[in-house]
Design an enzyme around this catalytic site. Sequence first.
Site, short mmCIF file in Angstrom:
data_model
loop_
_atom_site.label_atom_id
_atom_site.label_comp_id
_atom_site.label_asym_id
_atom_site.label_seq_id
_atom_site.Cartn_x
_atom_site.Cartn_y
_atom_site.Cartn_z
N ASP A 118 0.86 -1.19 0.00
CA ASP A 118 0.00 0.00 0.00
C ASP A 118 0.89 1.24 0.00
OD1 ASP A 118 -2.30 1.94 1.11
OD2 ASP A 118 -3.27 0.10 0.43
N ASP A 119 0.43 2.32 0.59
CA ASP A 119 1.13 3.61 0.53
C ASP A 119 2.52 3.52 1.21
OD1 ASP A 119 1.51 6.27 0.00
OD2 ASP A 119 -0.30 6.96 1.02
N ASP A 158 -5.54 5.26 -5.63
CA ASP A 158 -6.25 6.09 -4.66
C ASP A 158 -6.53 7.47 -5.27
OD1 ASP A 158 -7.34 6.75 -2.23
OD2 ASP A 158 -5.62 6.10 -1.05
N SER A 202 -10.48 3.98 -6.31
CA SER A 202 -11.11 4.67 -5.16
C SER A 202 -12.00 5.80 -5.64
CB SER A 202 -10.03 5.22 -4.23
OG SER A 202 -9.26 4.18 -3.72
N ASP A 204 -12.51 4.34 4.95
CA ASP A 204 -11.45 3.38 5.30
C ASP A 204 -11.86 2.56 6.52
OD1 ASP A 204 -9.98 4.67 3.40
OD2 ASP A 204 -8.35 5.27 4.75
N ARG A 263 -13.73 1.21 -4.13
CA ARG A 263 -14.16 1.56 -2.79
C ARG A 263 -15.36 2.49 -2.87
NH1 ARG A 263 -10.24 2.21 0.98
NH2 ARG A 263 -11.91 3.22 2.13
N LYS A 323 -3.78 -0.59 -6.98
CA LYS A 323 -4.80 0.17 -6.26
C LYS A 323 -4.51 1.63 -6.53
CE LYS A 323 -6.01 1.23 -1.39
NZ LYS A 323 -5.87 0.73 0.00
C1 GLA Z 1 -6.47 6.08 1.72
C2 GLA Z 1 -7.01 4.71 1.36
C3 GLA Z 1 -6.46 3.66 2.31
C4 GLA Z 1 -4.95 3.67 2.25
C5 GLA Z 1 -4.42 5.07 2.56
C6 GLA Z 1 -2.93 5.18 2.33
O1 GLA Z 1 -6.93 6.53 2.96
O2 GLA Z 1 -8.41 4.70 1.39
O3 GLA Z 1 -6.95 2.38 1.98
O4 GLA Z 1 -4.53 3.25 0.98
O5 GLA Z 1 -5.05 6.05 1.74
O6 GLA Z 1 -2.43 6.44 2.59
#
Ligand code: GLA
Length: 445
Positions: free
Chosen positions: A82-83, A160, A192, A221, A217, A158
């Site tokens: 992820d991030d 965002d 997202s 979160d 999404r 993914k």
């Molecule tokens: C957003 C996404 C999360 C995650 C964070 C990472 O909030 O919805 O799922 O990926 O960013 O910073």
Amino acid sequence: MLKKWTLLVLTAILHLHCVRPLDNGLGRTPPMGWLSWERFRCNTDCKNDPDNCISENLFRTMADIVVNEGYANLGYEYINVDDCWLEKERNTYGELVPDRTRFPRGMKALADYVHSKGLKFGIYEDFGNYTCAGYPGIIGYLQQDAELFASWDVDYIKLDSCYAHPVEMDQGYADFGYYLNRTGRPMIFACSWPVYQIYAGMQPNYSSIVRICNLWRNFDDIQDSWASVESIIDYYGNNQDAIVPNAGPGHWNDPDMLIIGNFGLSYEQSKTQMAIWAILAAPLLMSVDLRTIRPEYKAILQNKKIIAVDQDPLGIQGRRIYKHKGIEIWSRPLTPLFQNYFSYAVAFVNRRTDGTPSDVAVTLKELGLTSPTGYRVEDLYEDVDYGILSPQTKIKVKVNPSGVVILRADVQPDFDRRLSYYSTTQKTVFDPLNQIFRVRNNNEF
Ligand code: GLA
């Protein structure tokens, strides 16, 4: 004149190209795997916390466990970063650069490692100027970044949408999907886009989202608490008429990660998350420390029967069909079908807090299970086989506070099958007068 027409046609063709559906053939059932965010967040402190920081070691370790401890055999196949994997600046060629100390061998090497285990590799980026944690986003570099990810052999992206304009997302996500397609490498595209548009008061254009994204999404979160899981369950129940029809093979609503095995959910609540995510045909992305997860939580994540509900090939998302005084019933149509009758998963959820299990009694018919050939009913957590039941049969379940009972009812194909099944079960009895199978009474032999 001719010139003008040629120009118009060309523009139309170009436009068509840009909104061409993703159609990558992926995600025919909801993707399953492991994702770092909910549990490991943006921990970049490898000096003081080497085992938990976002680094290639973490993903390699999780890939090892996913294979060695049986998750992969059950369908969990994506290992997703992820991030917080990036350097803060692109290089002089404008390329994204993985953090040099935390991912010293780069993302291609990590993808190779994950692939060597028979798994697939996912990565995170953001359509806007920055990722949500402040690393470089892809705006202005859509094609270049899509090609870079393909060159690293990424299987899942993914995307965002922090630091982006919601009105630009319709075109932006379509363009990025187009560039992903053009690389020739099939990559799951997790969007997202709707959730940010909903936050901005816009109505997401689901007909285009469904064609471009493999999953998306819709809501907040997930956090490490039952309140968060409940808010998600409520969102999907309260908005089901708009949401449910968008799900199907290749395109799924994403209620966010599984947090089972972390700190915030009790055992009962964890069972509820797994059951409802399966009813919702949700991607099953575990975000948990697989090194330390307790066996009972691992068993929930590895429940084959519930995974089979989630992965049912029809890909029909389930619905909340009853909600009264803290008791909810959710149901999802499944294979096999007999004539026009589906099989079903049915989940009874107790949202009450009054400390004692609640009884719920209902006939199969009241649940919409009306096939005259009957259903074989079993409990998917407890080892209880109800045998073959007619639509008139009343079943009674005890549901623990914040817990769930999830049943599977397989429609029976024909009378002969029922007869042979009857001989192997003690729970039902054939009633010749009414020509049905029913639950055996206590005093009946
Ligand atoms: C957003 C996404 C999360 C995650 C964070 C990472 O909030 O919805 O799922 O990926 O960013 O910073």
